[in-house]
Motif scaffolding. Structure first.
Motif, PDB file in Angstrom:
ATOM      1  N   VAL A   1       0.782  -1.239   0.117  1.00  0.00           N
ATOM      2  CA  VAL A   1       0.068   0.096   0.108  1.00  0.00           C
ATOM      3  C   VAL A   1       0.879   1.220   0.037  1.00  0.00           C
ATOM      4  O   VAL A   1       1.810   1.394   0.811  1.00  0.00           O
ATOM      5  N   ARG A   2       0.539   2.133  -0.915  1.00  0.00           N
ATOM      6  CA  ARG A   2       1.257   3.533  -0.962  1.00  0.00           C
ATOM      7  C   ARG A   2       0.288   4.533  -0.732  1.00  0.00           C
ATOM      8  O   ARG A   2      -0.972   4.408  -1.206  1.00  0.00           O
ATOM      9  N   VAL A   3       0.632   5.523   0.054  1.00  0.00           N
ATOM     10  CA  VAL A   3      -0.478   6.548   0.683  1.00  0.00           C
ATOM     11  C   VAL A   3       0.120   7.862   0.418  1.00  0.00           C
ATOM     12  O   VAL A   3       1.177   8.090   0.467  1.00  0.00           O
ATOM     13  N   PHE A   4      -0.786   8.680  -0.604  1.00  0.00           N
ATOM     14  CA  PHE A   4      -0.299   9.886  -0.862  1.00  0.00           C
ATOM     15  C   PHE A   4      -1.215  11.112  -0.157  1.00  0.00           C
ATOM     16  O   PHE A   4      -2.459  10.678  -0.250  1.00  0.00           O
ATOM     17  N   GLY A   5      -0.559  11.884   0.300  1.00  0.00           N
ATOM     18  CA  GLY A   5      -1.135  13.036   0.754  1.00  0.00           C
ATOM     19  C   GLY A   5      -1.137  13.338   2.475  1.00  0.00           C
ATOM     20  O   GLY A   5      -0.152  12.488   2.850  1.00  0.00           O
ATOM     21  N   PRO A   6      -1.960  14.181   2.982  1.00  0.00           N
ATOM     22  CA  PRO A   6      -2.928  15.090   2.443  1.00  0.00           C
ATOM     23  C   PRO A   6      -2.204  15.873   1.274  1.00  0.00           C
ATOM     24  O   PRO A   6      -1.087  16.571   1.466  1.00  0.00           O
ATOM     25  N   ARG A   7      -2.913  16.029  -0.035  1.00  0.00           N
ATOM     26  CA  ARG A   7      -2.523  16.587  -1.235  1.00  0.00           C
ATOM     27  C   ARG A   7      -3.489  17.451  -1.857  1.00  0.00           C
ATOM     28  O   ARG A   7      -4.623  17.253  -1.402  1.00  0.00           O
ATOM     29  N   GLU A   8      -3.003  18.358  -2.719  1.00  0.00           N
ATOM     30  CA  GLU A   8      -4.242  18.757  -3.363  1.00  0.00           C
ATOM     31  C   GLU A   8      -4.909  17.962  -4.467  1.00  0.00           C
ATOM     32  O   GLU A   8      -4.302  16.956  -5.138  1.00  0.00           O
ATOM     33  N   PRO A   9      -6.146  17.908  -4.340  1.00  0.00           N
ATOM     34  CA  PRO A   9      -7.049  16.848  -5.044  1.00  0.00           C
ATOM     35  C   PRO A   9      -6.626  16.756  -6.659  1.00  0.00           C
ATOM     36  O   PRO A   9      -6.467  18.181  -7.058  1.00  0.00           O
ATOM     37  N   THR A  10      -6.356  15.844  -7.212  1.00  0.00           N
ATOM     38  CA  THR A  10      -6.043  15.664  -8.519  1.00  0.00           C
ATOM     39  C   THR A  10      -7.229  15.924  -9.263  1.00  0.00           C
ATOM     40  O   THR A  10      -6.953  16.316 -10.442  1.00  0.00           O
ATOM     41  N   VAL A  11      -8.352  15.485  -8.779  1.00  0.00           N
ATOM     42  CA  VAL A  11      -9.534  15.771  -9.703  1.00  0.00           C
ATOM     43  C   VAL A  11     -10.448  16.662  -8.850  1.00  0.00           C
ATOM     44  O   VAL A  11     -10.760  16.723  -7.679  1.00  0.00           O
ATOM     45  N   ARG A  12     -10.918  17.692  -9.586  1.00  0.00           N
ATOM     46  CA  ARG A  12     -11.890  18.882  -9.071  1.00  0.00           C
ATOM     47  C   ARG A  12     -12.952  18.436  -8.217  1.00  0.00           C
ATOM     48  O   ARG A  12     -13.175  18.932  -7.179  1.00  0.00           O
ATOM     49  N   SER A  13     -13.551  17.324  -8.851  1.00  0.00           N
ATOM     50  CA  SER A  13     -14.840  16.909  -8.084  1.00  0.00           C
ATOM     51  C   SER A  13     -14.535  16.170  -6.792  1.00  0.00           C
ATOM     52  O   SER A  13     -15.238  15.915  -5.828  1.00  0.00           O
ATOM     53  N   ASN A  14     -13.122  15.996  -6.490  1.00  0.00           N
ATOM     54  CA  ASN A  14     -12.832  15.326  -5.002  1.00  0.00           C
ATOM     55  C   ASN A  14     -12.571  16.730  -4.115  1.00  0.00           C
ATOM     56  O   ASN A  14     -12.549  15.934  -2.787  1.00  0.00           O
ATOM     57  N   VAL A  15     -12.855  17.843  -4.409  1.00  0.00           N
ATOM     58  CA  VAL A  15     -12.635  18.741  -3.428  1.00  0.00           C
ATOM     59  C   VAL A  15     -13.948  18.821  -2.437  1.00  0.00           C
ATOM     60  O   VAL A  15     -15.159  19.075  -2.944  1.00  0.00           O
ATOM     61  N   LEU A  16     -13.634  18.687  -1.140  1.00  0.00           N
ATOM     62  CA  LEU A  16     -14.845  18.745  -0.114  1.00  0.00           C
ATOM     63  C   LEU A  16     -14.525  19.758   0.662  1.00  0.00           C
ATOM     64  O   LEU A  16     -13.229  19.997   1.033  1.00  0.00           O
ATOM     65  N   LEU A  17     -15.403  20.863   0.784  1.00  0.00           N
ATOM     66  CA  LEU A  17     -15.027  21.925   1.682  1.00  0.00           C
ATOM     67  C   LEU A  17     -14.763  21.711   3.225  1.00  0.00           C
ATOM     68  O   LEU A  17     -14.159  22.308   3.957  1.00  0.00           O
ATOM     69  N   GLU A  18     -15.517  20.738   3.796  1.00  0.00           N
ATOM     70  CA  GLU A  18     -15.267  20.524   5.201  1.00  0.00           C
ATOM     71  C   GLU A  18     -14.006  19.653   5.524  1.00  0.00           C
ATOM     72  O   GLU A  18     -13.484  19.616   6.413  1.00  0.00           O
ATOM     73  N   ARG A  19     -13.986  18.817   4.664  1.00  0.00           N
ATOM     74  CA  ARG A  19     -12.971  17.468   5.174  1.00  0.00           C
ATOM     75  C   ARG A  19     -12.208  17.168   3.903  1.00  0.00           C
ATOM     76  O   ARG A  19     -12.323  17.710   2.899  1.00  0.00           O
ATOM     77  N   ALA A  20     -11.120  16.129   4.105  1.00  0.00           N
ATOM     78  CA  ALA A  20     -10.262  15.729   3.290  1.00  0.00           C
ATOM     79  C   ALA A  20     -11.156  14.799   2.553  1.00  0.00           C
ATOM     80  O   ALA A  20     -11.879  13.782   3.253  1.00  0.00           O
ATOM     81  N   SER A  21     -10.891  14.473   1.160  1.00  0.00           N
ATOM     82  CA  SER A  21     -11.640  13.198   0.577  1.00  0.00           C
ATOM     83  C   SER A  21     -10.445  12.120   0.556  1.00  0.00           C
ATOM     84  O   SER A  21      -9.528  12.308   0.556  1.00  0.00           O
ATOM     85  N   VAL A  22     -11.047  10.729   0.662  1.00  0.00           N
ATOM     86  CA  VAL A  22     -10.294   9.637   0.887  1.00  0.00           C
ATOM     87  C   VAL A  22     -10.533   8.981  -0.657  1.00  0.00           C
ATOM     88  O   VAL A  22     -11.694   8.611  -0.926  1.00  0.00           O
ATOM     89  N   VAL A  23      -9.459   8.674  -1.403  1.00  0.00           N
ATOM     90  CA  VAL A  23      -9.534   8.063  -2.523  1.00  0.00           C
ATOM     91  C   VAL A  23      -8.857   6.808  -2.570  1.00  0.00           C
ATOM     92  O   VAL A  23      -7.685   6.750  -2.268  1.00  0.00           O
ATOM     93  N   VAL A  24      -9.519   5.633  -2.692  1.00  0.00           N
ATOM     94  CA  VAL A  24      -8.980   4.187  -2.669  1.00  0.00           C
ATOM     95  C   VAL A  24      -8.943   3.610  -4.038  1.00  0.00           C
ATOM     96  O   VAL A  24      -9.927   3.767  -4.823  1.00  0.00           O
TER      97      VAL A  24
END
Lengths: 297, 235
Positions: free
Chosen positions: B51-74
């Motif tokens: 397993v490799r974990v990246f982040g917290p980083r700038e979301p690579t896709v705009r739709s992943n931006v959540l205003l209140e919290r980080a999004s988790v992409v698996v």
């Protein structure tokens, strides 16, 4: 282990390693710092790290973490987007930083007014992929950084089209120590000069140095630097200079590989220690170089 | 020993374990490269998960931006060479997507996502060698990788599986047993609070046996927690 509210507990707690979910203290008089959360009067760690205590504030410093940033940090970043009156800059933090048009020096002197045409010309100043050095000016509410380049030492260091007289490397930000000088100027034998910009975010730019000759060429050094600031022209670089840049880059990477702090004296010592081998052999012999460098320090 | 027997009369299983034994676990935390922010690998018997974990980083896709919290992409991936038969991965394998979404919801409960608004935490899971139990191997490895990346979490998330065969409960079901139609229960929990974050059972199991299987899976999680905790302290 639990920390008591007495002063003597500080030293014992200094190197206490905790894991997420572990209780740091049950004493309700402590304040919750970074890396902890409060669960009904009990302070619990959220990261793997060491407990740190400053008076009543308890925090857990993680072993590794992405660059967080502080106001005043010198950083190196890459322009990721050109937007309305601002650039977005990738500085390896948890969000891209903002660089406002109002926070940069424009060619033509400090007293110049910013007009609408400047907004339209933004991509000519800095476009996507350009590397810049800047300073963190402030933070927004969501934790994003705002940068400024309002000093002649900051600004564009390389463009996406041309590697302007240098090379860019990254190391873990935890290896960079905050110091007085992040713009390092090395002078080596045969009048070879190498400049290094050590960003607090672990982004480092190694380039051909001027050796201080820049200021004497013209009556108005400020004006000249201003024009150079946004230029995309490559200076001619000799083979020896290229090798010196590669050597310095590889020495920094070797230090990072051996988990050594990247400081000016360490870079210099590693460079000295590496002179008996070719620049491309440095990374394979990182252990040896770092050992010699530490001994001579 | 008959071919249909999962546990022999002597109390041994196909790979030589006893009914309530875990497979050998080897943890490697941290990687050589600086590419990822966090990296971990766990070998559970013959199952190998990276397993490799990246982040917290700038979301690579705009739709992943959540205003209140980080999004988790698996991103869950089963390597083509991981099992006995080489198979080409379909572009949209529903089974892998489901795994990814299970893991996503598991870790969204554990990561303190609200401390990183507008960011993204990307988790890339690779099953390099497959011998059953890929879900719980992936969860355990992700826990280590997240800790290696310094991402704040409420607690560990540990996972284990248990099944029921030949009138006895068995711990840590491997691929051969899985394919012998052993009902397998996957459990992920937070060991210190005892909260269950994931409970997954894909076949039918008699209610009378459920309690025992669940208890055994919990026991497996507790043992796994000891192993993981030791691994992060050692690193």
């Amino acid at each position: 282990m639990e920390i008591e509210s007495t002063e003597t507990a500080t030293t014992a707690a200094a190197l206490h390693r905790v894991t997420p979910g572990e209780t740091v203290t049950t004493d309700a008089s402590f304040m919750r710092g970074h890396g902890t959360y409060a669960e009904a009067d009990v302070l619990v760690a959220t990261v793997v790290g060491y407990v740190e205590r400053i008076n009543k504030l308890i925090s857990v410093r993680p072993v590794r973490q992405r660059y967080g940033g502080d106001i005043g940090d010198v950083v190196v970043g890459r322009i990721s987007e050109v937007g309305q009156k601002r650039w977005r800059v990738d500085i390896g933090a948890r969000q891209d930083a903002q660089l406002l048009l109002a926070a940069v020096n424009l060619p033509g002197g400090e007293l110049r007014r910013r007009s609408e045409s400047d907004e339209l010309q933004m991509r000519h100043l800095l476009s996507e992929g350009d590397l810049i050095s800047a300073e963190i000016q402030a933070f927004y509410g969501d934790g994003a950084a705002s940068l400024h380049t309002r000093s002649l030492k900051y600004g564009k260091v390389c463009t996406h089209l041309y590697l302007r007289s240098g090379s860019f490397i990254t190391v873990p930000s935890s290896l960079i120590k905050r110091s007085k000088a992040h713009f390092l100027h090395f002078s080596f034998a045969n009048a070879i000069f190498v400049d290094v910009i050590v960003g607090m975010n672990g982004f480092i730019f190694v380039s051909k140095g001027t050796g201080g000759s820049n200021d004497t060429k013209t009556d108005n050094p400020q004006q000249q630097q201003q024009d150079v600031l946004y230029s995309n022209e490559n200076e001619p670089i000799s083979d020896d200079e290229r090798i010196a840049i590669a050597r310095v880059s590889n020495c920094i990477l070797a230090l990072a590989k051996e988990n050594e702090l990247i400081t000016e004296p360490m870079i210099l010592q590693a460079y000295e220690a590496s002179t008996q081998m070719e620049a491309y052999d440095i990374l394979e012999n990182s252990q040896q170089i770092v050992d010699v460098a530490k001994m001579n320090l | 020993m008959g071919k249909t027997e999962v546990v022999t009369d002597e109390g041994f299983r196909i790979d030589g374990r006893r009914a309530h034994e875990l497979r050998r676990v080897v943890c490697t935390v941290g990687g050589e490269s600086y590419v990822a922010d966090g990296e971990a690998m766990i070998d559970t018997g013959n199952t190998k998960c990276l397993v490799r974990v990246f982040g917290p980083r700038e979301p690579t896709v705009r739709s992943n931006v959540l205003l209140e919290r980080a999004s988790v992409v698996v991103d869950f991936n089963l390597a083509a060479f991981s099992s006995g038969e080489r198979k080409q991965k379909l572009r949209q394998d529903k089974r892998l997507l489901e795994m990814a979404s299970l893991i996503k919801s598991t870790f969204e409960a554990a990561i303190l996502t609200q401390s990183f608004p507008r960011s993204e935490i990307a988790i890339q899971i690779q099953i390099l060698q497959f011998d059953g139990g890929s879900l719980h191997a992936a969860i355990n490895t992700t826990t280590l990788a997240l800790m290696n990346a310094g991402i704040p979490m409420l607690d560990f998330v540990v996972a284990s599986s248990a099944g029921f065969a030949n009138g006895t409960t068995i711990l840590d079901v491997n691929y051969t047993e899985e394919s012998m139609d052993v009902p397998t229960l996957s459990l992920a929990m937070m060991p210190r609070s005892g909260k269950v974050v994931l409970l997954n059972l894909e076949s039918r199991l008699h209610l009378n046996e459920f309690e025992g299987v669940l208890r055994l899976a919990k026991e497996g999680c507790t043992r796994m927690y000891g192993i993981l905790d030791e691994a992060v302290r050692r690193n």
